[in-house]
Scaffold this motif. Structure first.
Motif, mmCIF file in Angstrom:
data_model
loop_
_atom_site.group_PDB
_atom_site.id
_atom_site.type_symbol
_atom_site.label_atom_id
_atom_site.label_comp_id
_atom_site.label_asym_id
_atom_site.label_seq_id
_atom_site.Cartn_x
_atom_site.Cartn_y
_atom_site.Cartn_z
ATOM 1 N N ALA A 1 46.274 34.314 49.961
ATOM 2 C CA ALA A 1 44.803 34.163 49.894
ATOM 3 C C ALA A 1 44.946 33.899 51.028
ATOM 4 O O ALA A 1 42.906 33.852 51.441
ATOM 5 N N GLY A 2 44.923 34.166 52.017
ATOM 6 C CA GLY A 2 44.653 33.303 53.485
ATOM 7 C C GLY A 2 44.853 31.958 54.152
ATOM 8 O O GLY A 2 44.442 32.199 55.959
ATOM 9 N N LYS A 3 45.732 31.429 53.634
ATOM 10 C CA LYS A 3 46.129 29.819 55.076
ATOM 11 C C LYS A 3 46.235 30.379 56.167
ATOM 12 O O LYS A 3 45.972 29.338 57.311
ATOM 13 N N SER A 4 47.450 31.323 56.168
ATOM 14 C CA SER A 4 47.915 30.612 57.500
ATOM 15 C C SER A 4 46.928 31.378 58.877
ATOM 16 O O SER A 4 47.588 31.411 59.585
ATOM 17 N N THR A 5 46.334 32.881 58.087
ATOM 18 C CA THR A 5 45.434 33.326 59.292
ATOM 19 C C THR A 5 44.294 32.540 59.197
ATOM 20 O O THR A 5 44.201 32.010 60.486
ATOM 21 N N HIS B 1 41.453 24.392 50.011
ATOM 22 C CA HIS B 1 41.688 25.244 49.378
ATOM 23 C C HIS B 1 41.152 26.328 49.360
ATOM 24 O O HIS B 1 40.376 27.162 48.757
ATOM 25 N N VAL B 2 42.055 27.275 49.309
ATOM 26 C CA VAL B 2 41.479 29.360 50.008
ATOM 27 C C VAL B 2 41.718 29.798 48.952
ATOM 28 O O VAL B 2 43.458 29.732 48.631
ATOM 29 N N ARG B 3 40.868 30.493 48.721
ATOM 30 C CA ARG B 3 40.691 31.198 47.793
ATOM 31 C C ARG B 3 40.754 33.004 48.352
ATOM 32 O O ARG B 3 39.631 32.726 48.991
ATOM 33 N N ASP B 4 41.168 34.165 47.199
ATOM 34 C CA ASP B 4 40.683 35.380 48.220
ATOM 35 C C ASP B 4 40.150 35.662 47.003
ATOM 36 O O ASP B 4 39.848 35.714 45.919
ATOM 37 N N VAL B 5 39.324 35.248 47.080
ATOM 38 C CA VAL B 5 37.198 35.562 46.155
ATOM 39 C C VAL B 5 37.774 37.476 46.229
ATOM 40 O O VAL B 5 37.104 38.016 45.294
ATOM 41 N N SER B 6 38.109 37.950 47.033
ATOM 42 C CA SER B 6 38.052 39.599 46.080
ATOM 43 C C SER B 6 38.994 39.804 45.532
ATOM 44 O O SER B 6 38.974 40.829 45.701
ATOM 45 N N HIS B 7 39.646 39.104 45.305
ATOM 46 C CA HIS B 7 41.282 39.233 44.319
ATOM 47 C C HIS B 7 40.231 39.061 42.857
ATOM 48 O O HIS B 7 39.492 38.214 42.780
ATOM 49 N N GLU B 8 40.861 40.265 42.041
ATOM 50 C CA GLU B 8 40.092 40.249 40.623
ATOM 51 C C GLU B 8 40.752 39.448 39.841
ATOM 52 O O GLU B 8 40.322 38.918 39.140
ATOM 53 N N ASP B 9 41.906 38.596 40.091
ATOM 54 C CA ASP B 9 42.138 37.265 39.288
ATOM 55 C C ASP B 9 42.024 36.287 40.178
ATOM 56 O O ASP B 9 42.999 35.612 40.008
ATOM 57 N N THR B 10 40.761 36.000 41.211
ATOM 58 C CA THR B 10 40.606 34.763 41.913
ATOM 59 C C THR B 10 40.616 33.744 40.760
ATOM 60 O O THR B 10 40.917 32.584 41.218
ATOM 61 N N LYS C 1 37.512 15.092 48.117
ATOM 62 C CA LYS C 1 38.826 15.491 48.917
ATOM 63 C C LYS C 1 38.892 17.082 49.372
ATOM 64 O O LYS C 1 39.454 17.288 50.268
ATOM 65 N N LEU C 2 38.270 17.376 48.311
ATOM 66 C CA LEU C 2 38.601 18.905 48.232
ATOM 67 C C LEU C 2 37.443 19.820 48.527
ATOM 68 O O LEU C 2 36.464 19.713 48.521
ATOM 69 N N ILE C 3 37.345 20.820 49.262
ATOM 70 C CA ILE C 3 36.987 22.126 49.789
ATOM 71 C C ILE C 3 36.746 23.352 49.670
ATOM 72 O O ILE C 3 38.454 23.341 49.515
ATOM 73 N N GLU C 4 36.638 23.895 48.811
ATOM 74 C CA GLU C 4 36.704 25.165 48.488
ATOM 75 C C GLU C 4 36.647 26.449 49.810
ATOM 76 O O GLU C 4 35.005 25.962 50.234
ATOM 77 N N VAL C 5 37.529 26.779 49.792
ATOM 78 C CA VAL C 5 37.188 27.951 50.923
ATOM 79 C C VAL C 5 37.435 29.464 50.666
ATOM 80 O O VAL C 5 38.465 29.729 49.925
ATOM 81 N N TRP C 6 35.941 29.989 50.059
ATOM 82 C CA TRP C 6 36.406 31.387 49.577
ATOM 83 C C TRP C 6 36.163 32.443 50.567
ATOM 84 O O TRP C 6 35.363 33.021 51.245
ATOM 85 N N ASN C 7 37.300 32.570 51.062
ATOM 86 C CA ASN C 7 37.801 34.035 51.974
ATOM 87 C C ASN C 7 38.145 34.904 51.364
ATOM 88 O O ASN C 7 37.865 35.006 50.299
ATOM 89 N N LYS C 8 38.189 35.888 52.842
ATOM 90 C CA LYS C 8 37.815 37.322 52.579
ATOM 91 C C LYS C 8 36.364 38.007 51.967
ATOM 92 O O LYS C 8 36.574 39.071 51.959
ATOM 93 N N ILE C 9 35.534 37.743 52.274
ATOM 94 C CA ILE C 9 34.175 38.593 52.017
ATOM 95 C C ILE C 9 34.181 38.894 52.644
ATOM 96 O O ILE C 9 33.419 39.977 52.284
#
Ligand SMILES: Nc1nc2c(ncn2[C@@H]2O[C@H](COP(=O)(O)OP(=O)(O)OP(=O)(O)O)[C@@H](O)[C@H]2O)c(=O)[nH]1
Ligand SMILES: [Mg+2]
Length: 458
Positions: A235-239, A309-318, A341-349
Motif C-alpha cells: 500500500a506504500g507504508k514504508s514509502t 490506515h494506508v490504502r492504495d486507492v489506485s488498486h482495483e481491489d482497494t 484513533k484511525l486516520i484513513e490515508v488514501w495513497n498513490k493518488i
C-alpha cells in the motif's frame, strides 16, 4: 501465460533449497458464478483473479524467485488428488520441463497429498500459498519474537504434513498395525525432532516475551504518543514512513530510535514529539498458524494512539484490501470505526487520472470532518503536510496542556519535565521562577500536577 522477468539476476539458488530459482506461478481459482460485476465482487470482498495472480507473483518475487511464467487456471471444482484437473497437470508438466523450472507456486491451499502428487507429476518443488507466505515471513521477521513465531509456524506446517501423510499411509495399509517399516520410523524420527524443536522454541518464546514486556514497560514511560502505519501489503507504508520522517525532525538521540528500523521518534512541525511506527503488511487469506507470528510484529499497533490506515486507492481491489485490514484490526482488539484513533490515508493518488482524483476527493469531502480520509502520494509528497496536520490535530485533542511553575535551580525537575512531557514553552517570570507550558497524555497529567504547582490548565 505471460512470461515474467525480475529486475535482479538470479543467483540460481532458491531460498527453498531447490536447485533452481526458476519458478512458475499458477492461480487455480474456482470460478464464481454469484458475483458477475466488479462492484458485486468488491462487495463480497472477493478479488479479481488477475489481481490475485499478480499478488502471488509479487510474493514469489519477494523471496527472490525468478518467475518465468504465470497464469490462471480456472477451476469448476477442486480435485482431491491433484487440486487441478489432469489435463492442466499434464500441460504444466510440459511447461516445467521446457522452461526448466525448479519450483511451481500454487496460489491455493494444497493438502499434503495434493502437494506430493503434484511434485511427482511435475518433478519440481511445489509451494502453496501458506508455504509461500511462511517463506516471506521468515525473511521479514525483524524481532526475535517474530522470528521464533515464524519458525514455530513453519514447524507446525511441516509436522502436519508429516503426520497427515503418515496416517494416510496407515490407512492405506488397512489398519493391520503394519508399523515399524523404514518409511514410518523415519517419519516418527522426524516428527520427534520437530516436536523437540517446537518445545525449545516455545520455551525461548516465553523468555523473549518476558524481556519484551520489560522493554515495553520502560518505553511506556516515554510520554510520546505512537502513530502506527498499517495497511495491506504494497500500500506504500514504508514509502510514507520515509516521507514523513523526512518531513519532520528526527530525534536520533532517543534510545529506541535506533533500536528498531521500523520505529522513529520524530518532532512534528508544531513541536509535538511522536513515535512513528512502520509495520508488516497485511495479506488476505493469512494462514491461521501464521496469525500469532503476524501479531507479534504488530505490538506497536495495539498500543498506538493513532493508527494511519494506508490504502492504495489506485488498486482495483482497494475495497477488498481495506476490508481485510479492518478484520485484522478487529482481531487485534481495535475498532476500525473509532475515528478518534484511525486516520484513513488514501495513497498513490498520483496514479489516478483527473476524473478518478475528483471522484475520490468528493468521496472524502462528503465524510464528516472527524473521519475524513487524507489523500496523499507518498512518492511525490503531495498531501504529506495535510496528513501531518491531521495527525497533530488528532493527537492534540487527546493531550492536556498544563502551565507549571518550576524553580530554575532545580535542574532535575526541569529535565524530568523534558523527559516526561512535551515542553511547549519555557520563560522566566518576574519573580525569577520558571514558567513552563507542557503538554501531557491524560494518563500522565495527575503525576505532573502532583509534582509541580500548576498555574492553570486549559
Ligand atoms: N505511484 C506511487 N507509487 C507508490 C506510492 N507509494 C508507494 N508506492 C510504491 O508502491 C510500492 C510499495 O511501497 P512500499 O512502501 O514498500 O509498500 P508497503 O506498504 O511498505 O509494503 P509492505 O511492506 O510489503 O507491506 C513501491 O514500489 C513504492 O514505490 C505512491 O504514492 N505513488
Ligand atoms: Mg513496508
Amino acid at each position: 501465460m505471460e512470461p515474467r522477468r525480475r529486475d535482479k539476476d538470479s543467483d540460481g539458488l532458491s531460498p527453498t533449497g531447490s536447485a533452481t530459482g526458476r519458478a512458475i506461478v499458477i492461480g487455480p481459482y474456482v470460478r464464481r458464478h454469484a458475483a458477475r460485476t466488479v462492484a458485486a465482487r468488491a462487495e463480497q470482498g472477493a478479488r479479481l483473479p488477475a489481481a490475485r495472480l499478480e499478488e502471488a507473483v509479487g510474493l514469489a518475487l519477494a523471496i527472490d524467485l525468478d518467475v518465468v511464467q504465470s497464469g490462471i487456471v480456472p477451476l469448476n471444482d477442486i480435485r482431491p488428488a491433484t487440486y487441478i484437473g489432469k489435463g492442466k497437470v499434464d500441460e504444466i508438466a510440459g511447461l516445467v520441463k521446457s522452461l526448466e523450472a525448479g519450483i511451481v507456486i500454487v496460489d491455493g491451499a494444497l493438502s499434503p497429498v495434493q502437494q506430493r502428487n503434484l511434485e511427482k507429476a511435475w518433478n519440481a518443488k511445489v509451494l502453496d500459498r501458506t508455504g509461500l507466505i511462511l517463506e516471506i515471513f521468515g525473511r521479514r521477521a525483524r524481532t526475535k519474537e517474530g522470528a521464533l513465531q515464524v519458525e514455530l509456524a513453519h514447524l507446525t506446517y511441516q509436522k502436519s504434513r508429516l503426520v497427515r501423510s503418515w496416517t494416510h499411509l496407515e490407512r492405506q495399509r488397512g489398519g493391520f498395525g503394519f508399523l515399524g517399516g523404514p518409511g514410518e520410523s523415519q517419519i516418527e524420527t522426524d516428527r520427534r525432532l520437530i516436536e523437540e524443536r517446537v518445545r525449545r522454541i516455545e520455551d525461548e518464546l516465553e523468555k523473549v516475551k518476558k524481556r519484551r514486556k520489560l522493554h515495553r514497560d520502560s518505553r511506556a514511560r516515554v510520554p510520546y504518543p505512537i502513530a502506527a502505519l498499517v495497511g495491506y501489503t504494497n500500500a506504500g507504508k514504508s514509502t510514507l514512513f520515509n516521507r514523513l520522517t523526512r518531513a519532520t525532525v528526527l530525534e536520533a538521540d532517543m534510545l529506541f530510535a535506533t533500536l528498531d528500523p521500523t520505529l522513529r521518534a520524530v518532532k512534528l512541525p508544531g513541536g509535538m514529539k511522536i513515535i512513528l511506527s512502520d509495520t508488516v503488511g497485511f495479506i488476505s487469506d493469512l494462514p491461521t498458524m501464521l496469525v500469532a507470528a503476524f501479531r507479534a510484529t504488530l505490538e506497536e499497533v495495539i498500543e498506538a494512539d493513532v493508527i494511519l490506515h494506508v490504502r492504495d486507492v489506485s488498486h482495483e481491489d482497494t475495497e477488498a484490501q481495506s476490508h481485510d485490514v479492518e478484520e485484522v484490526l478487529r482481531s487485534l482488539g481495535i475498532d476500525p470505526d473509532d475515528e478518534q484513533k484511525l486516520i484513513e490515508v488514501w495513497n498513490k493518488i498520483d496514479r489516478l487520472d483527473a476524473d478518478g482524483r475528483t471522484r475520490l476527493q468528493n468521496l472524502a469531502e462528503r465524510k464528516p470532518a472527524g473521519e475524513r480520509p487524507v489523500l496523499v502520494s507518498a512518492i511525490t509528497g503531495e498531501g504529506a503536510d495535510r496528513l501531518i496536520t491531521a495527525i497533530e490535530t488528532r493527537l492534540g485533542q487527546r493531550r492536556i496542556v498544563l502551565d507549571l511553575v518550576v524553580d530554575p535551580a532545580d535542574g532535575a525537575a526541569v529535565s524530568w519535565l523534558h523527559r516526561h512531557t512535551e515542553v511547549m514553552e519555557k520563560a522566566m517570570d518576574d519573580d525569577g521562577k520558571l514558567a513552563m507550558t507542557v503538554r501531557v497524555d491524560p494518563s500522565q497529567a495527575g503525576k505532573v500536577r502532583a509534582k509541580f504547582p500548576t498555574l492553570s490548565h486549559h
